[in-house]
Design a protein around this motif. Sequence first.
Motif, PDB file in Angstrom:
ATOM      1  N   THR A  33       0.831  -1.206   0.000  1.00 57.99           N
ATOM      2  CA  THR A  33       0.000   0.000   0.000  1.00 57.99           C
ATOM      3  C   THR A  33       0.865   1.256   0.000  1.00 57.99           C
ATOM      4  O   THR A  33       0.562   2.233  -0.691  1.00 57.99           O
ATOM      5  CB  THR A  33      -0.928   0.002   1.226  1.00 57.99           C
ATOM      6  N   LEU A  34       1.950   1.233   0.757  1.00 55.82           N
ATOM      7  CA  LEU A  34       2.835   2.393   0.826  1.00 55.82           C
ATOM      8  C   LEU A  34       3.436   2.712  -0.538  1.00 55.82           C
ATOM      9  O   LEU A  34       3.489   3.884  -0.941  1.00 55.82           O
ATOM     10  CB  LEU A  34       3.944   2.140   1.845  1.00 55.82           C
ATOM     11  N   ALA A  35       3.874   1.712  -1.263  1.00 49.88           N
ATOM     12  CA  ALA A  35       4.459   1.945  -2.591  1.00 49.88           C
ATOM     13  C   ALA A  35       3.440   2.564  -3.542  1.00 49.88           C
ATOM     14  O   ALA A  35       3.764   3.467  -4.322  1.00 49.88           O
ATOM     15  CB  ALA A  35       4.992   0.637  -3.169  1.00 49.88           C
ATOM     16  N   ALA A  36       2.190   2.082  -3.479  1.00 50.25           N
ATOM     17  CA  ALA A  36       1.135   2.648  -4.328  1.00 50.25           C
ATOM     18  C   ALA A  36       0.901   4.112  -3.980  1.00 50.25           C
ATOM     19  O   ALA A  36       0.713   4.959  -4.863  1.00 50.25           O
ATOM     20  CB  ALA A  36      -0.148   1.845  -4.168  1.00 50.25           C
ATOM     21  N   ALA A  37       0.923   4.421  -2.692  1.00 59.87           N
ATOM     22  CA  ALA A  37       0.711   5.802  -2.249  1.00 59.87           C
ATOM     23  C   ALA A  37       1.841   6.714  -2.727  1.00 59.87           C
ATOM     24  O   ALA A  37       1.604   7.856  -3.135  1.00 59.87           O
ATOM     25  CB  ALA A  37       0.601   5.847  -0.728  1.00 59.87           C
ATOM     26  N   ILE A  38       3.071   6.213  -2.678  1.00 57.09           N
ATOM     27  CA  ILE A  38       4.217   7.008  -3.147  1.00 57.09           C
ATOM     28  C   ILE A  38       4.089   7.320  -4.633  1.00 57.09           C
ATOM     29  O   ILE A  38       4.383   8.425  -5.084  1.00 57.09           O
ATOM     30  CB  ILE A  38       5.533   6.259  -2.856  1.00 57.09           C
ATOM     31  N   GLU A  39       3.646   6.343  -5.399  1.00 56.64           N
ATOM     32  CA  GLU A  39       3.517   6.519  -6.854  1.00 56.64           C
ATOM     33  C   GLU A  39       2.340   7.421  -7.234  1.00 56.64           C
ATOM     34  O   GLU A  39       2.302   7.944  -8.349  1.00 56.64           O
ATOM     35  CB  GLU A  39       3.306   5.166  -7.521  1.00 56.64           C
ATOM     36  N   SER A  40       1.395   7.584  -6.346  1.00 58.34           N
ATOM     37  CA  SER A  40       0.169   8.324  -6.652  1.00 58.34           C
ATOM     38  C   SER A  40       0.395   9.834  -6.635  1.00 58.34           C
ATOM     39  O   SER A  40       1.505  10.317  -6.395  1.00 58.34           O
ATOM     40  CB  SER A  40      -0.914   7.965  -5.632  1.00 58.34           C
ATOM     41  N   LYS A  41      -0.690  10.568  -6.831  1.00 57.02           N
ATOM     42  CA  LYS A  41      -0.641  12.034  -6.838  1.00 57.02           C
ATOM     43  C   LYS A  41      -0.822  12.640  -5.445  1.00 57.02           C
ATOM     44  O   LYS A  41      -1.003  13.855  -5.319  1.00 57.02           O
ATOM     45  CB  LYS A  41      -1.712  12.581  -7.786  1.00 57.02           C
ATOM     46  N   LEU A  42      -0.767  11.805  -4.427  1.00 58.92           N
ATOM     47  CA  LEU A  42      -0.779  12.332  -3.063  1.00 58.92           C
ATOM     48  C   LEU A  42       0.446  13.212  -2.844  1.00 58.92           C
ATOM     49  O   LEU A  42       1.512  12.965  -3.410  1.00 58.92           O
ATOM     50  CB  LEU A  42      -0.764  11.188  -2.054  1.00 58.92           C
ATOM     51  N   ASP A  43       0.289  14.228  -2.006  1.00 59.02           N
ATOM     52  CA  ASP A  43       1.426  15.102  -1.698  1.00 59.02           C
ATOM     53  C   ASP A  43       2.294  14.533  -0.588  1.00 59.02           C
ATOM     54  O   ASP A  43       3.511  14.752  -0.577  1.00 59.02           O
ATOM     55  CB  ASP A  43       0.921  16.495  -1.302  1.00 59.02           C
ATOM     56  N   HIS A  44       1.673  13.811   0.346  1.00 55.40           N
ATOM     57  CA  HIS A  44       2.457  13.230   1.422  1.00 55.40           C
ATOM     58  C   HIS A  44       1.719  12.035   2.020  1.00 55.40           C
ATOM     59  O   HIS A  44       0.491  11.989   2.012  1.00 55.40           O
ATOM     60  CB  HIS A  44       2.742  14.252   2.526  1.00 55.40           C
ATOM     61  N   VAL A  45       2.513  11.080   2.524  1.00 54.71           N
ATOM     62  CA  VAL A  45       1.964   9.862   3.120  1.00 54.71           C
ATOM     63  C   VAL A  45       2.554   9.709   4.516  1.00 54.71           C
ATOM     64  O   VAL A  45       3.780   9.748   4.686  1.00 54.71           O
ATOM     65  CB  VAL A  45       2.309   8.618   2.275  1.00 54.71           C
ATOM     66  N   TYR A  46       1.677   9.533   5.497  1.00 60.08           N
ATOM     67  CA  TYR A  46       2.112   9.334   6.882  1.00 60.08           C
ATOM     68  C   TYR A  46       1.817   7.900   7.295  1.00 60.08           C
ATOM     69  O   TYR A  46       0.664   7.468   7.277  1.00 60.08           O
ATOM     70  CB  TYR A  46       1.376  10.289   7.817  1.00 60.08           C
ATOM     71  N   VAL A  47       2.864   7.168   7.631  1.00 57.18           N
ATOM     72  CA  VAL A  47       2.685   5.856   8.245  1.00 57.18           C
ATOM     73  C   VAL A  47       2.601   6.102   9.748  1.00 57.18           C
ATOM     74  O   VAL A  47       3.533   6.626  10.359  1.00 57.18           O
ATOM     75  CB  VAL A  47       3.841   4.914   7.910  1.00 57.18           C
ATOM     76  N   PHE A  48       1.466   5.755  10.337  1.00 52.59           N
ATOM     77  CA  PHE A  48       1.171   6.094  11.731  1.00 52.59           C
ATOM     78  C   PHE A  48       1.149   4.807  12.545  1.00 52.59           C
ATOM     79  O   PHE A  48       0.239   3.990  12.403  1.00 52.59           O
ATOM     80  CB  PHE A  48      -0.183   6.797  11.787  1.00 52.59           C
ATOM     81  N   THR A  49       2.173   4.592  13.361  1.00 48.43           N
ATOM     82  CA  THR A  49       2.327   3.280  13.978  1.00 48.43           C
ATOM     83  C   THR A  49       2.992   3.343  15.343  1.00 48.43           C
ATOM     84  O   THR A  49       3.718   4.298  15.651  1.00 48.43           O
ATOM     85  CB  THR A  49       3.152   2.365  13.053  1.00 48.43           C
ATOM     86  N   ASP A  50       2.743   2.307  16.119  1.00 47.85           N
ATOM     87  CA  ASP A  50       3.446   2.127  17.390  1.00 47.85           C
ATOM     88  C   ASP A  50       4.475   1.004  17.292  1.00 47.85           C
ATOM     89  O   ASP A  50       5.066   0.606  18.292  1.00 47.85           O
ATOM     90  CB  ASP A  50       2.445   1.799  18.506  1.00 47.85           C
ATOM     91  N   ASP A  51       4.689   0.483  16.093  1.00 50.12           N
ATOM     92  CA  ASP A  51       5.597  -0.636  15.866  1.00 50.12           C
ATOM     93  C   ASP A  51       7.002  -0.105  15.599  1.00 50.12           C
ATOM     94  O   ASP A  51       7.266   0.465  14.535  1.00 50.12           O
ATOM     95  CB  ASP A  51       5.103  -1.473  14.678  1.00 50.12           C
ATOM     96  N   GLN A  52       7.910  -0.294  16.532  1.00 52.57           N
ATOM     97  CA  GLN A  52       9.254   0.264  16.406  1.00 52.57           C
ATOM     98  C   GLN A  52      10.009  -0.323  15.220  1.00 52.57           C
ATOM     99  O   GLN A  52      10.813   0.377  14.581  1.00 52.57           O
ATOM    100  CB  GLN A  52      10.056   0.018  17.693  1.00 52.57           C
ATOM    101  N   LYS A  53       9.753  -1.574  14.885  1.00 58.49           N
ATOM    102  CA  LYS A  53      10.425  -2.180  13.733  1.00 58.49           C
ATOM    103  C   LYS A  53       9.992  -1.514  12.434  1.00 58.49           C
ATOM    104  O   LYS A  53      10.803  -1.331  11.523  1.00 58.49           O
ATOM    105  CB  LYS A  53      10.164  -3.687  13.697  1.00 58.49           C
TER     106      LYS A  53
END
Length: 385
Positions: A33-53
């Motif tokens: 999903t992240l790769a698709a978001a990067i390729e899209s016309k979105l201006d910015h993508v925030y991965v919002f997580t509590d997973d340190q890895k």
Amino acid sequence: MRKVAIIPLRSGSKGIKNKNRKKILGRPLFTWTLAAAIESKLDHVYVFTDDQKVIDFINKDYGWTEKVSVVERSTESASDTASTEMAMLELAEKINYDFTHYFLLQATSPLTTAADIDKAIEVLEQGADSVISVVKTHRFIWKSNGESINYDYLNRPRRQDFDGLLIENGSIYGCSKAVFTKTKNRLGGKIQVMEMPEDTLTEIDEPTDLILIEQLLRKRLLTYKKPVKAIKYLVLDVDGVFTDATAAYDKNGELSKQFSLFDGMGLEILREHHVEPIIMTSENSELVKRRMEKLQINKCFLGVKDKFAFLNNLIKELNVNRNELAYLGDDINDLANILSVGWGACPLNAASPVRNAADIKLTTYGGKGAIREFVEFIIGFNSRI
């Protein structure tokens, strides 16, 4: 317009442990999903997580794009009882509502494409207040009391005569800032549905879903390679391809790797036939850097963990398509690229999932002439195009 998206991830998953980091065709689930978001016309993508890895992975591996940030979410918003809206609100406050349109993308829907995201953006640009992705299904729906919901069972329609119904697929939600600040919800105001392909109805909730999704992704990647065109670039992994996948170490680190001079001459011949080599490896090795400088390979990318997303970004810069690339790799982090380029190859010593997927199963080992063998294949193929 400033269009931003949140991809919420929790470290705790009851159904599938560490679900968001499970490997699908060699890549962590959330990266599709992240790769698709990067390729899209979105201006910015925030991965919002509590997973340190996940936090460490993104901070280390996505420096090649300015479109991605990872933000740590609170324990409260990552709990089993917290709603997705709670996470969306928390992030919105952390970034001071710096957006005009807010999108929610789900990691459990890895079949989402950049084109799907762009279509949702277009819906909002054309005047809708919010958008929701759906799939049209021709299934007949019933209530538990035996009452049919969407058709008359006494006059059962043929599939081609049945309009079907639309079902949320959990993939994409989007809304204007005005709607989100008013409703504190992913949807509101004038809502418009956006259809996606039927296979995107599959979300990952159970372990068996991982198997189904992998097969659907594999089928999709294979469509990128057709028709195979003349090869312009050969993308190469290093360990297990240039080498026999071994290295000598002492207490100070890596001491040596063995490279085949036979392969080095093969790459020189390749360039004479107007095919440029590209090096892409997950290791950040000074020895590799020196060897590629010796071979005068300018496009050498070290420390690349998400090779599929990185290559997607690179081919835009190179102005080529995946079917104009060849790829030689030996392990599962090469798998998505091997499946989706014009010609995907592996050496004799490759991991079995890679050998099962490769178009060309070379008869020589990495570090023992595998590159030279594939170079000769590419030259021969291009001469016939």
